[in-house]
Motif scaffolding. Structure first.
Motif, PDB file in Angstrom:
ATOM      1  N   THR A   5       0.840  -1.200   0.000  1.00 16.00           N
ATOM      2  CA  THR A   5       0.000   0.000   0.000  1.00 16.00           C
ATOM      3  C   THR A   5       0.871   1.243   0.000  1.00 16.00           C
ATOM      4  O   THR A   5       1.915   1.273   0.646  1.00 16.00           O
ATOM      5  N   PHE A   6       0.409   2.279  -0.695  1.00 12.15           N
ATOM      6  CA  PHE A   6       1.045   3.588  -0.690  1.00 12.15           C
ATOM      7  C   PHE A   6      -0.045   4.626  -0.469  1.00 12.15           C
ATOM      8  O   PHE A   6      -1.091   4.577  -1.112  1.00 12.15           O
ATOM      9  N   VAL A   7       0.154   5.553   0.468  1.00  8.63           N
ATOM     10  CA  VAL A   7      -0.803   6.632   0.723  1.00  8.63           C
ATOM     11  C   VAL A   7      -0.085   7.949   0.470  1.00  8.63           C
ATOM     12  O   VAL A   7       1.004   8.182   1.009  1.00  8.63           O
ATOM     13  N   TYR A   8      -0.682   8.803  -0.349  1.00  3.62           N
ATOM     14  CA  TYR A   8      -0.113  10.113  -0.651  1.00  3.62           C
ATOM     15  C   TYR A   8      -1.167  11.166  -0.350  1.00  3.62           C
ATOM     16  O   TYR A   8      -2.327  11.005  -0.730  1.00  3.62           O
ATOM     17  N   VAL A   9      -0.802  12.236   0.333  1.00  2.00           N
ATOM     18  CA  VAL A   9      -1.725  13.311   0.691  1.00  2.00           C
ATOM     19  C   VAL A   9      -1.187  14.611   0.115  1.00  2.00           C
ATOM     20  O   VAL A   9       0.007  14.891   0.195  1.00  2.00           O
ATOM     21  N   MET A  38      -9.421   7.601  -3.720  1.00  7.00           N
ATOM     22  CA  MET A  38      -9.111   9.019  -3.596  1.00  7.00           C
ATOM     23  C   MET A  38     -10.156   9.657  -2.699  1.00  7.00           C
ATOM     24  O   MET A  38     -11.345   9.528  -2.932  1.00  7.00           O
ATOM     25  N   GLU A  39      -9.682  10.324  -1.665  1.00  6.42           N
ATOM     26  CA  GLU A  39     -10.576  11.015  -0.747  1.00  6.42           C
ATOM     27  C   GLU A  39     -10.370  12.506  -0.910  1.00  6.42           C
ATOM     28  O   GLU A  39      -9.234  12.987  -0.893  1.00  6.42           O
ATOM     29  N   LEU A  40     -11.471  13.254  -1.088  1.00 11.95           N
ATOM     30  CA  LEU A  40     -11.431  14.705  -1.218  1.00 11.95           C
ATOM     31  C   LEU A  40     -12.135  15.311  -0.019  1.00 11.95           C
ATOM     32  O   LEU A  40     -13.285  14.984   0.252  1.00 11.95           O
ATOM     33  N   LYS A  48      -8.209  18.794   0.584  1.00 10.03           N
ATOM     34  CA  LYS A  48      -7.244  17.773   0.966  1.00 10.03           C
ATOM     35  C   LYS A  48      -7.490  16.562   0.088  1.00 10.03           C
ATOM     36  O   LYS A  48      -8.603  16.044   0.040  1.00 10.03           O
ATOM     37  N   LEU A  49      -6.477  16.134  -0.637  1.00 11.53           N
ATOM     38  CA  LEU A  49      -6.553  14.962  -1.503  1.00 11.53           C
ATOM     39  C   LEU A  49      -5.686  13.869  -0.899  1.00 11.53           C
ATOM     40  O   LEU A  49      -4.488  14.058  -0.703  1.00 11.53           O
ATOM     41  N   SER A  50      -6.293  12.726  -0.570  1.00 13.57           N
ATOM     42  CA  SER A  50      -5.554  11.563  -0.084  1.00 13.57           C
ATOM     43  C   SER A  50      -5.723  10.441  -1.092  1.00 13.57           C
ATOM     44  O   SER A  50      -6.844  10.124  -1.474  1.00 13.57           O
ATOM     45  N   ILE A  51      -4.615   9.870  -1.529  1.00 13.82           N
ATOM     46  CA  ILE A  51      -4.642   8.769  -2.486  1.00 13.82           C
ATOM     47  C   ILE A  51      -4.071   7.539  -1.798  1.00 13.82           C
ATOM     48  O   ILE A  51      -2.956   7.577  -1.276  1.00 13.82           O
ATOM     49  N   THR A  52      -4.833   6.453  -1.795  1.00  7.33           N
ATOM     50  CA  THR A  52      -4.368   5.177  -1.276  1.00  7.33           C
ATOM     51  C   THR A  52      -4.419   4.171  -2.411  1.00  7.33           C
ATOM     52  O   THR A  52      -5.476   3.967  -3.009  1.00  7.33           O
ATOM     53  N   HIS A  53      -3.295   3.590  -2.741  1.00  9.15           N
ATOM     54  CA  HIS A  53      -3.211   2.635  -3.847  1.00  9.15           C
ATOM     55  C   HIS A  53      -2.764   1.292  -3.279  1.00  9.15           C
ATOM     56  O   HIS A  53      -1.730   1.222  -2.623  1.00  9.15           O
ATOM     57  N   THR A  54      -3.547   0.250  -3.500  1.00  8.09           N
ATOM     58  CA  THR A  54      -3.292  -1.071  -2.920  1.00  8.09           C
ATOM     59  C   THR A  54      -3.372  -2.148  -3.990  1.00  8.09           C
ATOM     60  O   THR A  54      -4.202  -2.070  -4.893  1.00  8.09           O
ATOM     61  N   ILE A  55      -2.511  -3.159  -3.866  1.00 11.97           N
ATOM     62  CA  ILE A  55      -2.553  -4.333  -4.739  1.00 11.97           C
ATOM     63  C   ILE A  55      -2.287  -5.553  -3.857  1.00 11.97           C
ATOM     64  O   ILE A  55      -1.533  -5.475  -2.890  1.00 11.97           O
ATOM     65  N   GLU A  56      -2.942  -6.631  -4.171  1.00 12.34           N
ATOM     66  CA  GLU A  56      -2.810  -7.857  -3.375  1.00 12.34           C
ATOM     67  C   GLU A  56      -1.539  -8.614  -3.756  1.00 12.34           C
ATOM     68  O   GLU A  56      -1.579  -9.735  -4.259  1.00 12.34           O
ATOM     69  N   GLY A  68       6.197   6.569  -6.902  1.00  8.01           N
ATOM     70  CA  GLY A  68       7.034   7.594  -7.517  1.00  8.01           C
ATOM     71  C   GLY A  68       6.261   8.438  -8.507  1.00  8.01           C
ATOM     72  O   GLY A  68       6.535   9.619  -8.691  1.00  8.01           O
ATOM     73  N   GLY A  69       5.239   7.834  -9.129  1.00 15.60           N
ATOM     74  CA  GLY A  69       4.465   8.532 -10.155  1.00 15.60           C
ATOM     75  C   GLY A  69       3.402   9.467  -9.616  1.00 15.60           C
ATOM     76  O   GLY A  69       3.226  10.580 -10.116  1.00 15.60           O
ATOM     77  N   TRP A  70       2.667   9.020  -8.570  1.00 16.50           N
ATOM     78  CA  TRP A  70       1.590   9.864  -8.038  1.00 16.50           C
ATOM     79  C   TRP A  70       2.085  11.242  -7.590  1.00 16.50           C
ATOM     80  O   TRP A  70       1.452  12.251  -7.920  1.00 16.50           O
ATOM     81  N   PRO A  71       3.181  11.345  -6.843  1.00 19.64           N
ATOM     82  CA  PRO A  71       3.632  12.685  -6.452  1.00 19.64           C
ATOM     83  C   PRO A  71       3.914  13.604  -7.648  1.00 19.64           C
ATOM     84  O   PRO A  71       3.611  14.791  -7.607  1.00 19.64           O
ATOM     85  N   LYS A  72       4.468  13.062  -8.731  1.00 17.26           N
ATOM     86  CA  LYS A  72       4.726  13.866  -9.931  1.00 17.26           C
ATOM     87  C   LYS A  72       3.417  14.310 -10.578  1.00 17.26           C
ATOM     88  O   LYS A  72       3.258  15.479 -10.946  1.00 17.26           O
ATOM     89  N   VAL A  73       2.488  13.388 -10.725  1.00 19.70           N
ATOM     90  CA  VAL A  73       1.203  13.702 -11.362  1.00 19.70           C
ATOM     91  C   VAL A  73       0.425  14.717 -10.521  1.00 19.70           C
ATOM     92  O   VAL A  73      -0.095  15.711 -11.042  1.00 19.70           O
ATOM     93  N   ILE A  74       0.348  14.487  -9.215  1.00 17.07           N
ATOM     94  CA  ILE A  74      -0.416  15.379  -8.342  1.00 17.07           C
ATOM     95  C   ILE A  74       0.248  16.747  -8.229  1.00 17.07           C
ATOM     96  O   ILE A  74      -0.431  17.774  -8.185  1.00 17.07           O
ATOM     97  N   SER A  75       1.568  16.779  -8.219  1.00 18.10           N
ATOM     98  CA  SER A  75       2.274  18.058  -8.195  1.00 18.10           C
ATOM     99  C   SER A  75       1.933  18.886  -9.430  1.00 18.10           C
ATOM    100  O   SER A  75       1.668  20.090  -9.345  1.00 18.10           O
TER     101      SER A  75
END
Length: 94
Positions: A5-9, A38-40, A48-56, A68-75
């Motif tokens: 899991t990765f969480v980015y805010v 994605m929580e807004l 406030k945007l929180s992104i949680t990405h999970t894979i089993e 590494g990609g989400w921070p670039k895209v969200i920025s």
């Protein structure tokens, strides 16, 4: 089952409607299906945007890539929504 899991805010000066609309772009697939939440949350003049990405799967090259990609895209999205222009023309520099 193993999970990665990765969480980015991020905080973006915009409306929830504009932020949600800008987020509705298709995601690439690797290592099978993943879940992206994605929580807004409105916070004064920002959202406030929180992104949680999970894979089993653990470890996951996909989660490594999106972390590494989400921070670039969200920025870039943050700059676009706040100023009208993106910081990086190519959001995926080599």
């Amino acid at each position: 089952m193993p999970r990665s899991t990765f969480v980015y805010v991020s905080y973006i000066r915009t409306t929830p409607e504009k932020l949600w609309s800008a987020q509705l772009k298709p995601e690439f697939k690797a290592e099978g299906d993943s879940l992206c939440t994605m929580e807004l949350e409105p916070r004064g003049t920002a959202v406030k945007l929180s992104i949680t990405h999970t894979i089993e799967r653990d470890p996951s090259k996909f989660i490594e890539a999106v972390s590494g990609g989400w921070p670039k895209v969200i920025s870039n999205l943050k700059s676009l929504l706040e100023t009208g222009s993106a910081v990086m023309q190519d959001p995926y520099p080599n």
